[in-house]
Design a protein around this motif. Structure first.
Motif, PDB file in Angstrom:
ATOM      1  N   VAL A  84      72.069  80.163  44.300  1.00 24.38           N
ATOM      2  CA  VAL A  84      73.469  80.585  44.333  1.00 24.38           C
ATOM      3  C   VAL A  84      74.398  79.388  44.177  1.00 24.38           C
ATOM      4  O   VAL A  84      75.303  79.394  43.344  1.00 24.38           O
ATOM      5  N   ARG A  85      74.129  78.356  44.947  1.00 20.78           N
ATOM      6  CA  ARG A  85      75.090  77.260  44.997  1.00 20.78           C
ATOM      7  C   ARG A  85      74.385  75.936  45.224  1.00 20.78           C
ATOM      8  O   ARG A  85      73.400  75.890  45.951  1.00 20.78           O
ATOM      9  N   SER A  86      74.878  74.895  44.632  1.00 20.51           N
ATOM     10  CA  SER A  86      74.377  73.518  44.666  1.00 20.51           C
ATOM     11  C   SER A  86      73.405  73.241  43.520  1.00 20.51           C
ATOM     12  O   SER A  86      72.382  73.900  43.392  1.00 20.51           O
ATOM     13  N   HIS A  87      73.785  72.244  42.747  1.00 26.90           N
ATOM     14  CA  HIS A  87      72.915  71.773  41.674  1.00 26.90           C
ATOM     15  C   HIS A  87      71.951  70.725  42.229  1.00 26.90           C
ATOM     16  O   HIS A  87      72.321  69.951  43.111  1.00 26.90           O
ATOM     17  N   SER A  88      70.747  70.676  41.666  1.00 30.90           N
ATOM     18  CA  SER A  88      69.778  69.643  42.008  1.00 30.90           C
ATOM     19  C   SER A  88      69.434  68.876  40.730  1.00 30.90           C
ATOM     20  O   SER A  88      69.501  69.438  39.635  1.00 30.90           O
ATOM     21  N   GLU A  89      69.047  67.612  40.907  1.00 36.42           N
ATOM     22  CA  GLU A  89      68.723  66.805  39.733  1.00 36.42           C
ATOM     23  C   GLU A  89      67.548  65.884  40.046  1.00 36.42           C
ATOM     24  O   GLU A  89      67.522  65.240  41.088  1.00 36.42           O
ATOM     25  N   CYS A 119      71.028  66.476  45.355  1.00 35.23           N
ATOM     26  CA  CYS A 119      71.628  67.808  45.355  1.00 35.23           C
ATOM     27  C   CYS A 119      73.073  67.694  45.805  1.00 35.23           C
ATOM     28  O   CYS A 119      73.385  66.898  46.690  1.00 35.23           O
ATOM     29  N   GLY A 120      73.912  68.544  45.226  1.00 42.80           N
ATOM     30  CA  GLY A 120      75.302  68.568  45.658  1.00 42.80           C
ATOM     31  C   GLY A 120      75.917  69.906  45.330  1.00 42.80           C
ATOM     32  O   GLY A 120      75.501  70.585  44.391  1.00 42.80           O
ATOM     33  N   ASP A 121      76.908  70.268  46.124  1.00 41.04           N
ATOM     34  CA  ASP A 121      77.617  71.536  45.906  1.00 41.04           C
ATOM     35  C   ASP A 121      78.513  71.373  44.686  1.00 41.04           C
ATOM     36  O   ASP A 121      79.530  70.687  44.741  1.00 41.04           O
ATOM     37  N   GLN A 122      78.138  72.009  43.590  1.00 37.93           N
ATOM     38  CA  GLN A 122      78.866  71.744  42.352  1.00 37.93           C
ATOM     39  C   GLN A 122      80.218  72.440  42.309  1.00 37.93           C
ATOM     40  O   GLN A 122      81.078  72.067  41.527  1.00 37.93           O
ATOM     41  N   VAL A 123      80.445  73.422  43.182  1.00 36.59           N
ATOM     42  CA  VAL A 123      81.774  74.039  43.228  1.00 36.59           C
ATOM     43  C   VAL A 123      82.722  73.118  44.007  1.00 36.59           C
ATOM     44  O   VAL A 123      83.899  73.006  43.693  1.00 36.59           O
ATOM     45  N   ARG A 124      82.161  72.424  45.029  1.00 39.20           N
ATOM     46  CA  ARG A 124      82.978  71.491  45.809  1.00 39.20           C
ATOM     47  C   ARG A 124      83.003  70.115  45.127  1.00 39.20           C
ATOM     48  O   ARG A 124      83.873  69.847  44.311  1.00 39.20           O
ATOM     49  N   LYS A 125      82.001  69.269  45.424  1.00 39.88           N
ATOM     50  CA  LYS A 125      82.052  67.910  44.866  1.00 39.88           C
ATOM     51  C   LYS A 125      81.983  67.941  43.345  1.00 39.88           C
ATOM     52  O   LYS A 125      82.573  67.096  42.679  1.00 39.88           O
ATOM     53  N   GLY A 126      81.270  68.928  42.803  1.00 41.41           N
ATOM     54  CA  GLY A 126      81.163  69.002  41.347  1.00 41.41           C
ATOM     55  C   GLY A 126      82.400  69.541  40.663  1.00 41.41           C
ATOM     56  O   GLY A 126      82.471  69.573  39.430  1.00 41.41           O
ATOM     57  N   ASP A 170      70.857  73.348  51.871  1.00 40.01           N
ATOM     58  CA  ASP A 170      71.430  72.427  52.857  1.00 40.01           C
ATOM     59  C   ASP A 170      72.683  71.737  52.358  1.00 40.01           C
ATOM     60  O   ASP A 170      73.445  71.177  53.150  1.00 40.01           O
ATOM     61  N   THR A 171      72.890  71.723  51.054  1.00 41.12           N
ATOM     62  CA  THR A 171      74.033  70.983  50.517  1.00 41.12           C
ATOM     63  C   THR A 171      75.195  71.897  50.144  1.00 41.12           C
ATOM     64  O   THR A 171      76.276  71.410  49.807  1.00 41.12           O
ATOM     65  N   ALA A 172      74.990  73.208  50.221  1.00 40.18           N
ATOM     66  CA  ALA A 172      76.068  74.144  49.877  1.00 40.18           C
ATOM     67  C   ALA A 172      77.170  74.082  50.936  1.00 40.18           C
ATOM     68  O   ALA A 172      76.897  73.877  52.122  1.00 40.18           O
ATOM     69  N   ASN A 173      78.404  74.244  50.472  1.00 40.65           N
ATOM     70  CA  ASN A 173      79.567  74.308  51.368  1.00 40.65           C
ATOM     71  C   ASN A 173      79.772  73.053  52.209  1.00 40.65           C
ATOM     72  O   ASN A 173      80.216  73.141  53.357  1.00 40.65           O
ATOM     73  N   GLN A 174      79.451  71.914  51.660  1.00 41.44           N
ATOM     74  CA  GLN A 174      79.804  70.641  52.308  1.00 41.44           C
ATOM     75  C   GLN A 174      80.083  69.623  51.189  1.00 41.44           C
ATOM     76  O   GLN A 174      79.887  69.897  50.017  1.00 41.44           O
ATOM     77  N   ASP A 175      80.523  68.430  51.591  1.00 40.30           N
ATOM     78  CA  ASP A 175      81.132  67.527  50.609  1.00 40.30           C
ATOM     79  C   ASP A 175      80.218  66.453  50.034  1.00 40.30           C
ATOM     80  O   ASP A 175      80.530  65.872  48.993  1.00 40.30           O
ATOM     81  N   LEU A 176      79.116  66.153  50.705  1.00 42.45           N
ATOM     82  CA  LEU A 176      78.331  64.986  50.298  1.00 42.45           C
ATOM     83  C   LEU A 176      77.252  65.319  49.265  1.00 42.45           C
ATOM     84  O   LEU A 176      76.772  66.449  49.183  1.00 42.45           O
ATOM     85  N   ILE A 177      76.885  64.319  48.490  1.00 43.10           N
ATOM     86  CA  ILE A 177      75.706  64.416  47.628  1.00 43.10           C
ATOM     87  C   ILE A 177      74.530  63.909  48.477  1.00 43.10           C
ATOM     88  O   ILE A 177      74.595  62.809  49.021  1.00 43.10           O
ATOM     89  N   PHE A 178      73.499  64.723  48.592  1.00 47.02           N
ATOM     90  CA  PHE A 178      72.297  64.319  49.330  1.00 47.02           C
ATOM     91  C   PHE A 178      71.318  63.670  48.342  1.00 47.02           C
ATOM     92  O   PHE A 178      71.091  64.204  47.252  1.00 47.02           O
ATOM     93  N   VAL A 179      70.734  62.539  48.742  1.00 51.68           N
ATOM     94  CA  VAL A 179      69.765  61.840  47.881  1.00 51.68           C
ATOM     95  C   VAL A 179      68.472  61.627  48.647  1.00 51.68           C
ATOM     96  O   VAL A 179      68.506  61.233  49.822  1.00 51.68           O
ATOM     97  N   GLY A 180      67.363  61.872  48.008  1.00 59.72           N
ATOM     98  CA  GLY A 180      66.075  61.660  48.652  1.00 59.72           C
ATOM     99  C   GLY A 180      64.967  61.536  47.627  1.00 59.72           C
ATOM    100  O   GLY A 180      65.231  61.310  46.450  1.00 59.72           O
ATOM    101  N   ARG A 181      63.730  61.681  48.093  1.00 61.86           N
ATOM    102  CA  ARG A 181      62.550  61.501  47.236  1.00 61.86           C
ATOM    103  C   ARG A 181      62.656  60.183  46.454  1.00 61.86           C
ATOM    104  O   ARG A 181      62.267  60.116  45.281  1.00 61.86           O
ATOM    105  N   ILE A 182      63.197  59.163  47.123  1.00 62.18           N
ATOM    106  CA  ILE A 182      63.418  57.873  46.461  1.00 62.18           C
ATOM    107  C   ILE A 182      62.081  57.131  46.399  1.00 62.18           C
ATOM    108  O   ILE A 182      61.431  56.921  47.410  1.00 62.18           O
ATOM    109  N   ARG A 183      61.680  56.741  45.176  1.00 60.94           N
ATOM    110  CA  ARG A 183      60.397  56.067  45.019  1.00 60.94           C
ATOM    111  C   ARG A 183      60.384  55.271  43.721  1.00 60.94           C
ATOM    112  O   ARG A 183      61.225  55.488  42.849  1.00 60.94           O
TER     113      ARG A 183
END
Lengths: 338, 338
Positions: A239-244, A313-320, A285-298
């Motif tokens: 529904v909400r939040s894009h992941s990359e 991941c980030g809420d593309q309607v908000r931060k996006g 977890d990232t829907a309806n909030q302002d931050l971009i979450f970053v993980g799986r860093i390797r």
């Protein structure tokens, strides 16, 4: 504190509604709020800070007293209306893709390139949603290690296609679960329990326009005209939040620990990277909030140079979209450019 | 034509059921069929070619008259039982990950490396599902241009986690639509309308075991011990068929047209690449059929060498598991290795 006359154009759409909610929650200094939309929505009311505000017709004269106009309209509407709004004295912060690649128009993610706002001539462009979500973590990584190449695969939520996209996913999902027929309207194909590797139109090089936005807008925002970018964009039944899923090649080495440290200190980000506790960024977890979450860093174990791989991941309607536009407005005020 | 005594071990699971359906539809030369499963399933019956077949206990003595045993069981069960089945005279084609990296065990995708079957010593391993789906298009591209590097991001369906995975997605989807609470059991987190960038356990290098399967199994299947592979695996709310966004670097140039020509001629593939007609591979189109669909074929515009990017989808329960196992059995017969 100075207050401003603010217009939201396309006030009843998904992004327009989100802009209103963000203006309210961030206590944006508003003297007067104008809600503008198409003729069929004129007269409808929207609650803002406890008061009902009537929707007015979105047309050039509506901008006469407006200081800041947040545009959440189609490319065509923006193309005609934004210059008229500027002529009438407004600064336009535009969410469409019309002005983004115009060399006269700053394309801004406030955490990344606020300095280009100084060159604005009335119109400021809000970047593409998946591009914004990538830029927020890429900027600090670039500052540390020098970005040479990006390979990104996106997992984009249906709300990128507005309120109608959300309705289509929900209705279709129910119909598929009930073994009832479905008839795609918003998307080219079934989206419930499916994926569509196609967002926006196809360009001549067989990339979609959405994919080329990451290429072109990424270069412009980061100020790296030579940056190599390969993007694949897919619509997913979220529904909400894009992941990359992003892999980068850098000039200088950067370890996963260094990347986490750099990202932890950078604005607009939250590092969620504790795989041992099953913690990593996810759309819910990232829907309806302002931050971009970053993980799986390797480390990019396929790289012969300096490579890093991560997931964000980030809420593309908000931060996006809506939040980034409001942050641009806040930055203009803070930099005294209005 | 010679006929064989065939056992399906784990006959009542998602892959076991699919194996039976494929054996039936491909008219596999069966003299006698034995269905083996855990104690609680003994005595249940399954229809095969119009006859009810009773499930027997899966234990070493059950393999005494078996020529070919298709294993669709867990790693632990396979570890104990496969050598016993071989001792009792069966050739085991195993779908677990237990034997895949054993240097004594051939790891086979029949379209890619059938020749290694000649070295089998009783156990033959069926590769990981997302690895199989990538290998089928990668092999002909490698033959044409020489594969140096793979960067893959997967979009994996819930049926990779068996029948329980499908049930969890469907139940959760309905609960989310009805605003009812959900309680994840099969997956670590909510999967309905969400994504989980985590399949199998995390290894020390912060890649998941699933991601490292593409690395290790890919090298073994293609016979390229130096191949560089970077994979990110995500679970998506799709019932069936995995999708993969793949970028490759090759020794020699390969144009998108050349790639389409090469892929069109290769076995097990269907090129679906007419973006002008909104035609590209999608999970709903590839479910319940045998081919890997490949499309979105284009130059990697981020590459300074020879780069190609594409998107592929395949039914991971069929080609990614059950079909590939049956094809291995067919190939053994055809090559007269039994």
């Amino acid at each position: 504190m100075k207050e401003y006359c603010v217009a939201v154009t396309g006030a009843l759409g998904a992004v327009g509604q989100e802009m209103l909610s963000i203006l309210e929650s961030r206590q944006f200094p508003i003297k007067k709020l104008k809600l503008l939309d198409i003729a069929e929505n004129v007269g409808k009311t929207v609650k803002f800070c406890g008061k009902e505000v009537s929707v007015e017709l979105s047309e050039p004269n509506a901008f006469k007293e407006v200081d800041i106009a947040l545009f959440a309209v189609s490319d065509n509407v923006s193309k005609k209306l934004a210059p008229e709004a500027v002529k009438n004295g407004a600064i336009v912060i535009d969410n469409s893709s019309t002005w983004r690649m115009d060399p006269e128009v700053p394309l801004v993610v406030p955490e990344v390139n606020p300095e280009v706002l100084r060159q604005h001539k009335g119109i400021i462009a809000n970047p593409n949603c998946s591009t914004i979500i990538a830029m927020v973590p890429l900027k600090p990584l670039h500052e540390f290690a020098g970005l040479k190449r990006i390979i990104a695969s996106t997992y984009q939520a249906v709300s990128g296609a507005g309120i109608a996209g959300i309705g289509e996913l929900k209705d279709q999902s129910r119909n598929v679960l009930d073994n009832k027929p479905i008839a795609p309207k918003v998307f080219a194909h079934q989206i419930a329990f499916n994926l569509i590797p196609h967002i926006d139109y196809f360009e001549e090089n067989a990339y979609t326009h959405e994919e080329m936005k990451m290429f072109r807008e990424g270069r412009k925002i980061l100020g790296l005209p030579e940056l190599m970018v390969n993007c694949t964009c897919a619509r997913v039944p979220v529904v909400r939040s894009h992941s990359e899923s992003i892999t980068i090649e850098t000039e200088r080495p950067i370890t996963p620990d260094q990347a986490r440290e750099v990202l932890n200190k950078a604005p607009g980000l939250k590092v969620v990277d504790r795989p041992e506790n099953n913690e990593y960024p996810m759309p819910v977890d990232t829907a309806n909030q302002d931050l971009i979450f970053v993980g799986r860093i390797r480390e990019d174990i396929s790289s012969t140079g300096n490579g890093l791989t991560f997931w964000c991941c980030g809420d593309q309607v908000r931060k996006g979209a809506a939040l980034n536009a409001v942050q641009i407005a806040e930055t203009i005020i803070k930099m005294e450019l209005i």
